[in-house]
Design a protein around this motif. Structure first.
Motif, PDB file in Angstrom:
ATOM      1  N   PHE A 291       0.847  -1.183   0.000  1.00  0.00           N
ATOM      2  CA  PHE A 291       0.000   0.000   0.000  1.00  0.00           C
ATOM      3  C   PHE A 291       0.884   1.235   0.000  1.00  0.00           C
ATOM      4  N   GLU A 292       1.102   1.760  -1.207  1.00  0.00           N
ATOM      5  CA  GLU A 292       1.855   2.980  -1.444  1.00  0.00           C
ATOM      6  C   GLU A 292       3.357   2.817  -1.252  1.00  0.00           C
ATOM      7  N   CYS A 293       3.884   1.644  -1.518  1.00  0.00           N
ATOM      8  CA  CYS A 293       5.334   1.454  -1.545  1.00  0.00           C
ATOM      9  C   CYS A 293       5.823   1.395  -2.993  1.00  0.00           C
TER      10      CYS A 293
ATOM     11  N   ALA B  28      -0.547 -17.375  -3.609  1.00  0.00           N
ATOM     12  CA  ALA B  28      -0.500 -16.017  -3.051  1.00  0.00           C
ATOM     13  C   ALA B  28      -1.352 -15.033  -3.835  1.00  0.00           C
ATOM     14  N   THR B  29      -1.819 -14.043  -3.101  1.00  0.00           N
ATOM     15  CA  THR B  29      -2.519 -12.901  -3.675  1.00  0.00           C
ATOM     16  C   THR B  29      -1.702 -11.660  -3.362  1.00  0.00           C
ATOM     17  N   LEU B  30      -1.564 -10.795  -4.365  1.00  0.00           N
ATOM     18  CA  LEU B  30      -0.860  -9.534  -4.203  1.00  0.00           C
ATOM     19  C   LEU B  30      -1.877  -8.404  -4.331  1.00  0.00           C
ATOM     20  N   LEU B  31      -1.955  -7.569  -3.313  1.00  0.00           N
ATOM     21  CA  LEU B  31      -2.818  -6.387  -3.342  1.00  0.00           C
ATOM     22  C   LEU B  31      -1.924  -5.156  -3.327  1.00  0.00           C
ATOM     23  N   VAL B  32      -2.070  -4.309  -4.336  1.00  0.00           N
ATOM     24  CA  VAL B  32      -1.249  -3.107  -4.456  1.00  0.00           C
ATOM     25  C   VAL B  32      -2.152  -1.886  -4.515  1.00  0.00           C
ATOM     26  N   LEU B  33      -1.832  -0.891  -3.705  1.00  0.00           N
ATOM     27  CA  LEU B  33      -2.488   0.405  -3.758  1.00  0.00           C
ATOM     28  C   LEU B  33      -1.434   1.404  -4.206  1.00  0.00           C
ATOM     29  N   ALA B  34      -1.643   2.014  -5.361  1.00  0.00           N
ATOM     30  CA  ALA B  34      -0.680   2.971  -5.895  1.00  0.00           C
ATOM     31  C   ALA B  34      -1.407   4.207  -6.398  1.00  0.00           C
ATOM     32  N   TRP B  35      -0.713   5.316  -6.347  1.00  0.00           N
ATOM     33  CA  TRP B  35      -1.262   6.555  -6.869  1.00  0.00           C
ATOM     34  C   TRP B  35      -1.204   6.549  -8.386  1.00  0.00           C
ATOM     35  N   ILE B  36      -2.083   7.286  -9.006  1.00  0.00           N
ATOM     36  CA  ILE B  36      -2.045   7.492 -10.449  1.00  0.00           C
ATOM     37  C   ILE B  36      -0.764   8.260 -10.768  1.00  0.00           C
ATOM     38  N   PRO B  37      -0.069   7.913 -11.839  1.00  0.00           N
ATOM     39  CA  PRO B  37       1.182   8.622 -12.161  1.00  0.00           C
ATOM     40  C   PRO B  37       0.975  10.137 -12.305  1.00  0.00           C
ATOM     41  N   ALA B  38       1.867  10.888 -11.661  1.00  0.00           N
ATOM     42  CA  ALA B  38       1.863  12.354 -11.720  1.00  0.00           C
ATOM     43  C   ALA B  38       3.164  12.853 -11.098  1.00  0.00           C
ATOM     44  N   ARG B  39       3.460  14.102 -11.311  1.00  0.00           N
ATOM     45  CA  ARG B  39       4.647  14.706 -10.688  1.00  0.00           C
ATOM     46  C   ARG B  39       4.265  15.189  -9.297  1.00  0.00           C
ATOM     47  N   ARG B  40       4.908  14.623  -8.287  1.00  0.00           N
ATOM     48  CA  ARG B  40       4.617  14.976  -6.897  1.00  0.00           C
ATOM     49  C   ARG B  40       5.894  15.185  -6.094  1.00  0.00           C
ATOM     50  N   TRP B  41       6.944  15.602  -6.705  1.00  0.00           N
ATOM     51  CA  TRP B  41       8.198  15.691  -5.986  1.00  0.00           C
ATOM     52  C   TRP B  41       8.016  16.442  -4.684  1.00  0.00           C
ATOM     53  N   PRO B  42       8.548  15.974  -3.599  1.00  0.00           N
ATOM     54  CA  PRO B  42       9.499  14.875  -3.474  1.00  0.00           C
ATOM     55  C   PRO B  42       8.848  13.526  -3.234  1.00  0.00           C
ATOM     56  N   LEU B  43       7.550  13.465  -3.286  1.00  0.00           N
ATOM     57  CA  LEU B  43       6.867  12.206  -3.026  1.00  0.00           C
ATOM     58  C   LEU B  43       6.757  11.359  -4.289  1.00  0.00           C
TER      59      LEU B  43
ATOM     60  N   PRO C 132       6.066   9.253  -7.637  1.00  0.00           N
ATOM     61  CA  PRO C 132       5.548   9.604  -8.958  1.00  0.00           C
ATOM     62  C   PRO C 132       4.292   8.820  -9.327  1.00  0.00           C
ATOM     63  N   GLY C 133       4.005   7.740  -8.591  1.00  0.00           N
ATOM     64  CA  GLY C 133       2.840   6.919  -8.886  1.00  0.00           C
ATOM     65  C   GLY C 133       3.184   5.748  -9.782  1.00  0.00           C
ATOM     66  N   ALA C 134       2.177   4.966 -10.101  1.00  0.00           N
ATOM     67  CA  ALA C 134       2.353   3.779 -10.937  1.00  0.00           C
ATOM     68  C   ALA C 134       1.024   3.454 -11.597  1.00  0.00           C
ATOM     69  N   ASP C 135       1.097   2.764 -12.724  1.00  0.00           N
ATOM     70  CA  ASP C 135      -0.123   2.335 -13.396  1.00  0.00           C
ATOM     71  C   ASP C 135      -0.090   0.821 -13.615  1.00  0.00           C
ATOM     72  N   ARG C 136      -1.137   0.287 -14.216  1.00  0.00           N
ATOM     73  CA  ARG C 136      -1.239  -1.150 -14.423  1.00  0.00           C
ATOM     74  C   ARG C 136      -0.075  -1.707 -15.237  1.00  0.00           C
ATOM     75  N   ARG C 137       0.372  -0.945 -16.214  1.00  0.00           N
ATOM     76  CA  ARG C 137       1.497  -1.395 -17.036  1.00  0.00           C
ATOM     77  C   ARG C 137       2.761  -1.530 -16.180  1.00  0.00           C
ATOM     78  N   ASP C 138       2.989  -0.579 -15.266  1.00  0.00           N
ATOM     79  CA  ASP C 138       4.138  -0.655 -14.368  1.00  0.00           C
ATOM     80  C   ASP C 138       4.075  -1.926 -13.520  1.00  0.00           C
ATOM     81  N   LEU C 139       2.875  -2.230 -13.017  1.00  0.00           N
ATOM     82  CA  LEU C 139       2.697  -3.438 -12.211  1.00  0.00           C
ATOM     83  C   LEU C 139       2.923  -4.695 -13.039  1.00  0.00           C
ATOM     84  N   ALA C 140       2.332  -4.724 -14.223  1.00  0.00           N
ATOM     85  CA  ALA C 140       2.479  -5.900 -15.092  1.00  0.00           C
ATOM     86  C   ALA C 140       3.939  -6.124 -15.471  1.00  0.00           C
TER      87      ALA C 140
END
Length: 175
Positions: free
Chosen positions: A121-123, A147-162, A164-172
């Motif tokens: 969740f947000e790592c 196993a089951t993997l549950l991921v909570l990620a932000w939508i990609p965007a510029r949030r420096w310094p936090l 950047p986010g991730a999308d389904r393609r990044d996960l795949a």
């Protein structure tokens, strides 16, 4: 980039400034995540087995997952976060193991295979592409066959310094 991000989060935890954790287990996402846990648990019998919380931070989600009947191990790279997680689990009266280690090197941190539930969740969205590939490899090694993997990620965007986010393609790509 890895060292800079780790240093940044180390400083945030040292200062007690963790806005990403404030309310992270509350609000609209909490109900949706609870439904995902319920769906997962309908497929299994208690005790559910081992759960791994990647980038567990102060252990907010580790405590929630442990209360649901999982044997939780949380991993975080910042020692202060691990200490807070241990204190939080103790205060909540739940058993959970917390390891100070890098999610890109789970085996080196002493994480053994067999996890039936892996939560991130947000790592993942805080990591570089290279780190994401390493997490994918490491998770594949420590995950149980069912196993089951549950991921909570932000939508990609510029949030420096936090993150950047991730999308389904990044996960795949990583997994």
């Amino acid at each position: 980039a890895k060292r800079a991000m780790s240093l940044l989060y180390w400083m945030f935890y040292q200062a007690g400034f963790t806005p990403w954790e404030e309310g992270s287990a509350e609000g609209p996402a909490r109900a949706q995540i609870a439904r995902l846990f319920e769906r997962e648990e309908r497929e299994r019998r208690q005790p559910y087995g081992a759960a791994l919380d990647l980038g567990c931070g102060s252990g907010i989600w580790s405590v929630i997952v442990a209360r649901r009947g999982w044997q939780v191990t949380g991993v975080h790279v910042v020692p202060k976060a691990v200490t807070r997680a241990r204190d939080g689990a103790k205060a909540a009266g739940v058993a959970a193991r917390f390891v100070c280690g890098d999610v890109t090197a789970l085996q080196s941190a002493g994480i053994e295979p067999g996890f039936r539930l892996i939560v991130d969740f947000e790592c993942f969205n805080h990591l570089s592409d290279t780190q994401r590939q390493a997490v994918g490899r490491e998770v594949s090694v420590v995950a149980a066959p069912d196993a089951t993997l549950l991921v909570l990620a932000w939508i990609p965007a510029r949030r420096w310094p936090l993150a950047p986010g991730a999308d389904r393609r990044d996960l795949a790509t990583a997994f």
